[in-house]
Design a protein around this motif. Structure first.
Motif, PDB file in Angstrom:
ATOM      1  N   TYR A  29      41.773  28.372  46.189  1.00 13.60           N
ATOM      2  CA  TYR A  29      42.265  29.454  46.451  1.00 13.60           C
ATOM      3  C   TYR A  29      41.699  30.670  47.047  1.00 13.60           C
ATOM      4  O   TYR A  29      41.814  31.277  45.708  1.00 13.60           O
ATOM      5  CB  TYR A  29      43.184  29.384  45.525  1.00 13.60           C
ATOM      6  N   PRO A  30      40.471  30.182  47.041  1.00 11.03           N
ATOM      7  CA  PRO A  30      39.474  31.767  47.473  1.00 11.03           C
ATOM      8  C   PRO A  30      40.204  33.164  48.027  1.00 11.03           C
ATOM      9  O   PRO A  30      39.750  33.980  47.476  1.00 11.03           O
ATOM     10  CB  PRO A  30      38.702  31.352  48.666  1.00 11.03           C
ATOM     11  N   GLU A  31      40.490  32.848  48.960  1.00 15.47           N
ATOM     12  CA  GLU A  31      41.809  33.986  49.287  1.00 15.47           C
ATOM     13  C   GLU A  31      42.432  35.152  48.818  1.00 15.47           C
ATOM     14  O   GLU A  31      42.108  36.206  47.924  1.00 15.47           O
ATOM     15  CB  GLU A  31      42.178  34.117  50.694  1.00 15.47           C
ATOM     16  N   ARG A  32      43.028  34.249  47.699  1.00 15.17           N
ATOM     17  CA  ARG A  32      43.745  35.080  47.377  1.00 15.17           C
ATOM     18  C   ARG A  32      43.017  35.413  45.567  1.00 15.17           C
ATOM     19  O   ARG A  32      43.202  36.684  45.268  1.00 15.17           O
ATOM     20  CB  ARG A  32      44.639  33.696  45.850  1.00 15.17           C
ATOM     21  N   TYR A  33      42.548  34.734  44.781  1.00 18.20           N
ATOM     22  CA  TYR A  33      41.662  35.438  44.265  1.00 18.20           C
ATOM     23  C   TYR A  33      40.624  36.464  44.116  1.00 18.20           C
ATOM     24  O   TYR A  33      40.503  37.502  43.420  1.00 18.20           O
ATOM     25  CB  TYR A  33      40.650  33.922  43.270  1.00 18.20           C
ATOM     26  N   ALA A  34      40.456  36.280  45.032  1.00 15.00           N
ATOM     27  CA  ALA A  34      40.043  37.916  45.702  1.00 15.00           C
ATOM     28  C   ALA A  34      40.700  38.628  46.185  1.00 15.00           C
ATOM     29  O   ALA A  34      39.903  39.852  46.147  1.00 15.00           O
ATOM     30  CB  ALA A  34      38.946  37.478  47.194  1.00 15.00           C
ATOM     31  N   ASN A  35      41.909  38.619  46.521  1.00 17.76           N
ATOM     32  CA  ASN A  35      42.529  39.872  46.770  1.00 17.76           C
ATOM     33  C   ASN A  35      43.603  40.378  45.435  1.00 17.76           C
ATOM     34  O   ASN A  35      43.528  40.789  45.624  1.00 17.76           O
ATOM     35  CB  ASN A  35      43.738  39.168  47.862  1.00 17.76           C
ATOM     36  N   LEU A  36      43.512  39.361  44.497  1.00 20.33           N
ATOM     37  CA  LEU A  36      43.936  39.573  43.452  1.00 20.33           C
ATOM     38  C   LEU A  36      42.876  41.137  42.196  1.00 20.33           C
ATOM     39  O   LEU A  36      43.750  41.743  41.422  1.00 20.33           O
ATOM     40  CB  LEU A  36      44.406  38.644  42.403  1.00 20.33           C
ATOM     41  N   LEU A  37      41.943  40.631  42.234  1.00 21.00           N
ATOM     42  CA  LEU A  37      40.307  41.332  41.693  1.00 21.00           C
ATOM     43  C   LEU A  37      40.258  42.845  41.492  1.00 21.00           C
ATOM     44  O   LEU A  37      40.816  43.611  40.533  1.00 21.00           O
ATOM     45  CB  LEU A  37      39.699  40.261  41.641  1.00 21.00           C
ATOM     46  N   ALA A  38      40.206  43.072  42.676  1.00 23.50           N
ATOM     47  CA  ALA A  38      41.076  44.759  42.832  1.00 23.50           C
ATOM     48  C   ALA A  38      42.137  45.894  42.435  1.00 23.50           C
ATOM     49  O   ALA A  38      42.139  46.716  41.193  1.00 23.50           O
ATOM     50  CB  ALA A  38      40.046  45.293  44.042  1.00 23.50           C
ATOM     51  N   PRO A  39      43.128  44.793  43.199  1.00 28.52           N
ATOM     52  CA  PRO A  39      44.126  45.616  42.205  1.00 28.52           C
ATOM     53  C   PRO A  39      44.751  45.362  41.151  1.00 28.52           C
ATOM     54  O   PRO A  39      45.107  46.398  39.844  1.00 28.52           O
ATOM     55  CB  PRO A  39      45.106  45.134  43.176  1.00 28.52           C
ATOM     56  N   CYS A  40      44.135  44.501  40.294  1.00 32.77           N
ATOM     57  CA  CYS A  40      44.053  43.782  38.590  1.00 32.77           C
ATOM     58  C   CYS A  40      43.158  44.961  37.985  1.00 32.77           C
ATOM     59  O   CYS A  40      43.762  45.466  37.157  1.00 32.77           O
ATOM     60  CB  CYS A  40      43.755  42.823  38.591  1.00 32.77           C
ATOM     61  N   TRP A  41      41.924  45.371  38.821  1.00 34.75           N
ATOM     62  CA  TRP A  41      41.367  46.015  37.823  1.00 34.75           C
ATOM     63  C   TRP A  41      42.070  48.069  37.717  1.00 34.75           C
ATOM     64  O   TRP A  41      42.033  48.797  36.691  1.00 34.75           O
ATOM     65  CB  TRP A  41      39.919  46.300  38.408  1.00 34.75           C
ATOM     66  N   ALA A  42      42.244  48.048  38.740  1.00 34.18           N
ATOM     67  CA  ALA A  42      42.803  49.300  38.762  1.00 34.18           C
ATOM     68  C   ALA A  42      44.019  49.791  38.267  1.00 34.18           C
ATOM     69  O   ALA A  42      44.154  51.030  37.562  1.00 34.18           O
ATOM     70  CB  ALA A  42      43.301  49.425  40.498  1.00 34.18           C
TER      71      ALA A  42
END
Length: 321
Positions: free
Chosen positions: A207-220
Motif C-alpha cells: 500500500y505505498p500510496e496509502r502510507y505516503a499520504n498518511l504520514l505528513a497529516p498524522c505528524w501535523a
C-alpha cells in the motif's frame, strides 16, 4: 496558513482517507462471515484486517476480525471469559462456517469501545492494537452512524500513534515508507510472533500510496514538526526527545512479550473454539487429520495431552525434509 488551520486541514485529510478506507468493499465471503458473527451478540461494529484483507480469501485463508462492543455482556461468554477480557484484552475466539461447499475460518478478537480507544492511544504500554490498526482495515458492519464515527476516530488514533512513533524510529530524512518500515520492524520485535523477516516492509510495499499520504497529516495532528522537500520528510526532533522515546519504547518491548505470554495462558481457559483451531492448524501444516470428540472440545486441557501423544506417534511434529 496558521498552525491551527494546518492542524484542522490535516485532521480532515486523515478523516477522509480513513473513512474511505474503512468503507471500501470486501469479498462476499467476508460479508457472509460478518453476518454470522453479528447474530451471536450485540456488537457496535465489526472490523476486518490482516492477511485475508491484503491477499484475498483463499481456500486456506484464516480471516481476522475485531468485534467492538459497548460492554462485555454484549457478547455471550462465560463469566470467566468476560473477566479475562476486561483484565487482559483482547479475548480471541475461533469460528468456522460452511459456505458454498467450503469451510470459511476466522479468528475473532473482542474489545469494548472503551478498551479500543485506550489501546489505540500513544500512552498505552501495549503496542498490539494500535500497531494492527495503523495498517489497512475495513469496517464491514456498524450498528449506526454514532458507532461508525466512534470506530473511525479510534482507527485514526491508531494511525496517528503509529506515525508518531515512526518519527522517532525512522531516519533523520527519508521517504515516508522508510519511517513506516522502521516502525513495523520495532513492533514485530516487541510481540511474541513468528513472522518472516521483512513482514512489516511487505505490508508497506502493498500500500505505498496509502502510507505516503498518511504520514505528513498524522505528524501535523500529533504536533511533530517536520520539513518536506522533493518527497523527502525530515522530522525535527531534539536529541533528548529521541533518547526519551527510545527509553520509553524499551519499556514497551520488555512488557510486550510477557503480555503476549499472559494472553496465551489466558487463552487456554477462554479461547472459544480453540481445539478446532488447533486441529485445523495441525492438519494444515502436517497433513494429519485430528479427530475431535465432544469431550475434547469441551475439556481441551484434559484431552490435550493424550491427543498430543497420538499426534507425536503419527509424526505430526517431525520437521519436514
Amino acid at each position: 496558513m496558521s498552525g491551527t488551520s494546518q492542524s484542522r486541514s490535516a485532521v480532515q485529510q486523515l478523516a477522509d482517507c480513513i473513512t474511505a478506507e474503512l468503507q471500501t468493499s470486501v469479498a462476499p465471503e467476508v460479508r457472509e462471515f460478518v453476518s454470522e458473527l453479528n447474530e451471536k451478540g450485540r456488537p457496535l461494529g465489526i472490523l476486518f484486517y490482516g492477511s485475508g484483507l491484503r491477499g484475498g480469501i483463499q481456500s486456506d485463508t484464516l480471516m481476522d476480525f475485531y468485534v467492538i462492543l459497548d460492554k462485555q455482556s454484549d457478547w455471550p461468554r462465560p463469566f470467566a471469559a468476560r473477566m479475562g477480557n476486561a483484565l487482559l484484552p483482547p479475548n480471541v475466539e475461533y469460528y468456522e462456517i460452511e459456505s458454498g461447499g467450503k469451510t470459511l475460518r476466522a479468528k475473532v478478537a473482542i474489545l469494548t469501545l472503551a478498551q479500543f480507544r485506550r489501546l489505540t492511544g500513544f500512552t498505552t504500554w501495549d503496542t498490539t492494537v494500535w500497531a494492527r490498526f495503523s495498517q489497512p482495515v475495513r469496517l464491514v458492519w456498524s450498528a449506526d452512524k454514532k458507532a461508525e464515527a466512534a470506530l473511525t476516530r479510534s482507527v485514526m488514533r491508531a494511525v496517528i500513534t503509529g506515525a508518531r512513533w515512526a518519527a522517532c524510529f525512522g531516519p533523520e530524512k527519508g521517504q515516508a515508507e522508510e519511517f513506516w518500515n522502521a516502525l513495523y520492524q520495532r513492533t514485530y520485535q516487541t510481540e511474541l510472533r513468528v513472522e518472516k523477516a521483512g513482514r512489516g516492509a511487505s505490508i508497506v510495499t502493498a500500500y505505498p500510496e496509502r502510507y505516503a499520504n498518511l504520514l505528513a497529516p498524522c505528524w501535523a495532528i500529533a504536533g511533530v514538526e517536520f520539513a518536506q522537500q522533493a518527497g523527502q520528510l525530515s522530522p525535527i526532533l531534539a536529541a533528548q526527545e529521541r533518547e526519551k522515546s527510545n527509553a520509553d519504547w524499551l519499556l514497551r518491548k520488555k512488557i510486550g512479550k510477557p503480555l503476549n505470554i499472559a494472553r496465551l495462558i489466558k487463552a487456554a481457559f477462554t479461547f472459544a473454539g480453540g481445539p478446532r483451531y488447533a486441529a485445523w492448524k495441525i492438519e494444515r501444516h502436517s497433513g494429519i487429520s485430528v479427530p475431535l470428540t465432544p469431550f475434547a472440545e469441551k475439556h481441551p486441557l484434559i484431552a490435550g495431552p493424550p491427543l498430543l501423544w497420538k499426534l507425536w506417534r503419527k509424526g505430526a511434529f517431525q520437521k519436514s525434509s
